[in-house]
Design a protein around this motif. Structure first.
Motif, PDB file in Angstrom:
ATOM      1  N   ILE B  96       0.847  -1.202   0.000  1.00  0.00           N
ATOM      2  CA  ILE B  96       0.000   0.000   0.000  1.00  0.00           C
ATOM      3  C   ILE B  96       0.880   1.249   0.000  1.00  0.00           C
ATOM      4  O   ILE B  96       0.661   2.189  -0.769  1.00  0.00           O
ATOM      5  N   TYR B  97       1.913   1.243   0.851  1.00  0.00           N
ATOM      6  CA  TYR B  97       2.831   2.389   0.883  1.00  0.00           C
ATOM      7  C   TYR B  97       3.541   2.565  -0.458  1.00  0.00           C
ATOM      8  O   TYR B  97       3.657   3.673  -0.976  1.00  0.00           O
ATOM      9  N   GLU B  98       4.022   1.453  -1.016  1.00  0.00           N
ATOM     10  CA  GLU B  98       4.727   1.541  -2.305  1.00  0.00           C
ATOM     11  C   GLU B  98       3.839   2.153  -3.383  1.00  0.00           C
ATOM     12  O   GLU B  98       4.256   3.044  -4.117  1.00  0.00           O
ATOM     13  N   ASP B  99       2.594   1.656  -3.465  1.00  0.00           N
ATOM     14  CA  ASP B  99       1.661   2.147  -4.487  1.00  0.00           C
ATOM     15  C   ASP B  99       1.304   3.617  -4.243  1.00  0.00           C
ATOM     16  O   ASP B  99       1.257   4.422  -5.171  1.00  0.00           O
ATOM     17  N   ASN B 100       1.015   3.939  -2.963  1.00  0.00           N
ATOM     18  CA  ASN B 100       0.692   5.333  -2.635  1.00  0.00           C
ATOM     19  C   ASN B 100       1.828   6.259  -3.074  1.00  0.00           C
ATOM     20  O   ASN B 100       1.596   7.288  -3.700  1.00  0.00           O
ATOM     21  N   TYR B 101       3.048   5.879  -2.742  1.00  0.00           N
ATOM     22  CA  TYR B 101       4.185   6.746  -3.029  1.00  0.00           C
ATOM     23  C   TYR B 101       4.467   6.853  -4.531  1.00  0.00           C
ATOM     24  O   TYR B 101       4.945   7.889  -5.005  1.00  0.00           O
ATOM     25  N   ALA B 102       4.180   5.795  -5.282  1.00  0.00           N
ATOM     26  CA  ALA B 102       4.338   5.874  -6.738  1.00  0.00           C
ATOM     27  C   ALA B 102       3.376   6.928  -7.287  1.00  0.00           C
ATOM     28  O   ALA B 102       3.727   7.704  -8.181  1.00  0.00           O
ATOM     29  N   ARG B 103       2.167   6.957  -6.722  1.00  0.00           N
ATOM     30  CA  ARG B 103       1.206   7.985  -7.148  1.00  0.00           C
ATOM     31  C   ARG B 103       1.655   9.372  -6.685  1.00  0.00           C
ATOM     32  O   ARG B 103       1.486  10.366  -7.388  1.00  0.00           O
ATOM     33  N   LEU B 104       2.231   9.415  -5.479  1.00  0.00           N
ATOM     34  CA  LEU B 104       2.706  10.707  -4.961  1.00  0.00           C
ATOM     35  C   LEU B 104       3.801  11.279  -5.863  1.00  0.00           C
ATOM     36  O   LEU B 104       3.861  12.496  -6.081  1.00  0.00           O
ATOM     37  N   ASP B 105       4.669  10.432  -6.410  1.00  0.00           N
ATOM     38  CA  ASP B 105       5.698  10.896  -7.359  1.00  0.00           C
ATOM     39  C   ASP B 105       5.039  11.681  -8.491  1.00  0.00           C
ATOM     40  O   ASP B 105       5.531  12.742  -8.889  1.00  0.00           O
ATOM     41  N   VAL B 107       2.043  13.153  -8.473  1.00  0.00           N
ATOM     42  CA  VAL B 107       1.462  14.397  -7.947  1.00  0.00           C
ATOM     43  C   VAL B 107       2.558  15.447  -7.798  1.00  0.00           C
ATOM     44  O   VAL B 107       2.375  16.612  -8.171  1.00  0.00           O
TER      45      VAL B 107
END
Lengths: 159, 118
Positions: B96-105, B107
């Motif tokens: 979940i963290y990995e996926d969230n952070y990929a999206r944050l990149d 953003v």
């Protein structure tokens, strides 16, 4: 290049370290502004974050609800400490799990052109707190990390 | 979060609580190498039998170990399912963290483009 690290530094805590190719003020905004959070903090695949309401001040609360067609999960957070561009501490409580409060500390650090965030999630179980009060607990911790590392190889998933 | 979070977290809570004590972690580490009887553990850790027994009770309640009902010496053994539940939950959290952070990149890239160069 960005890096990602996910470790269990103690039996009751999780640490997530990530670097971002962006200055700290932007990373901070992305962590604190609801319209930005809704774009990335959507959680598991096929979920969205339709509810993200943040009263961003010490003592203020935040409310998040993640949804997919079959499922909904809500979480309420309360901010304990806010240092702009540096540090956010909040407690989080998931719906239907009233006894399971955890404390989440996010530290923001500028590193050249990058920003590194360190998220520490501390699970506060009453028994763990009681155990922590026993003499010898801290000493035992040191010696046991190695044991735990060997014992729980699937937890050593830092990359 | 498709998984029943409260049941998993319940199990995680019990597992982490049991593992929060250094002696219990040492007992678990010992049992990871194979079954042991109470008297073997008493000898191994140089603790009294009531102390060892009390730790074993906590470990048994957490589901981390089981004790044989057959043999008279009732040897203790590790039940790896608990650790697997913990591992599965952590694996899910990690992704979940990995996926969230990929999206944050993404953003952040967008925000950088919107912001005038300093």
């Amino acid at each position: 290049m960005t890096s990602f690290e996910f470790t269990t530094p103690t039996p009751t805590s999780i640490r997530v370290v990530r670097s971002f190719d962006a200055p700290v003020d932007l990373v901070w905004r992305a962590h604190t502004e609801p319209e930005l959070l809704k774009q990335w903090m959507t959680g598991p695949p096929d979920h969205s974050l339709p509810v993200c309401e943040i009263d961003f001040r010490v003592g203020g609360k935040a409310r998040y609800v993640w949804k997919n067609p079959q499922f909904e999960m809500g979480m309420t957070a309360e901010f304990k400490e806010i240092v702009e561009h540096e540090r956010i501490v909040y407690t989080e409580l998931y719906d239907g799990w009233p006894e399971g409060a955890s404390t989440v500390t996010t530290v923001f650090a500028a590193a050249g052109d990058q920003t590194i965030t360190t998220v520490d999630i501390e699970y506060l179980t009453q028994d763990a707190r009681d155990a922590a009060m026993q003499p010898g607990f801290k000493e035992g911790y040191e010696a046991s990390y190695e044991t735990l590392d060997k014992l729980l190889p699937q937890l050593r998933v830092g990359s | 979060m498709e998984l029943d979070r409260s049941a998993l977290v319940d199990q995680l809570d019990r597992t982490l609580t049991a593992l929060a004590d250094p002696t219990r972690r040492r007992i678990v580490a010992r049992l990871a190498r194979g079954e042991a009887t109470v008297s073997e553990l008493v000898e191994c850790f140089e603790l009294t039998q009531p102390t060892i027994s009390s730790h074993l009770k906590t470990l048994e309640r957490s589901g981390l170990i089981s004790r044989s009902r057959v043999a008279q010496t009732r040897p203790c053994r590790l039940e790896p399912e608990c650790l697997h539940a913990l591992g599965a939950w952590l694996g899910e959290l990690r992704s979940i963290y990995e996926d969230n952070y990929a999206r944050l990149d993404e953003v952040l890239d967008k925000l950088k483009r919107e912001q005038p160069k300093r």
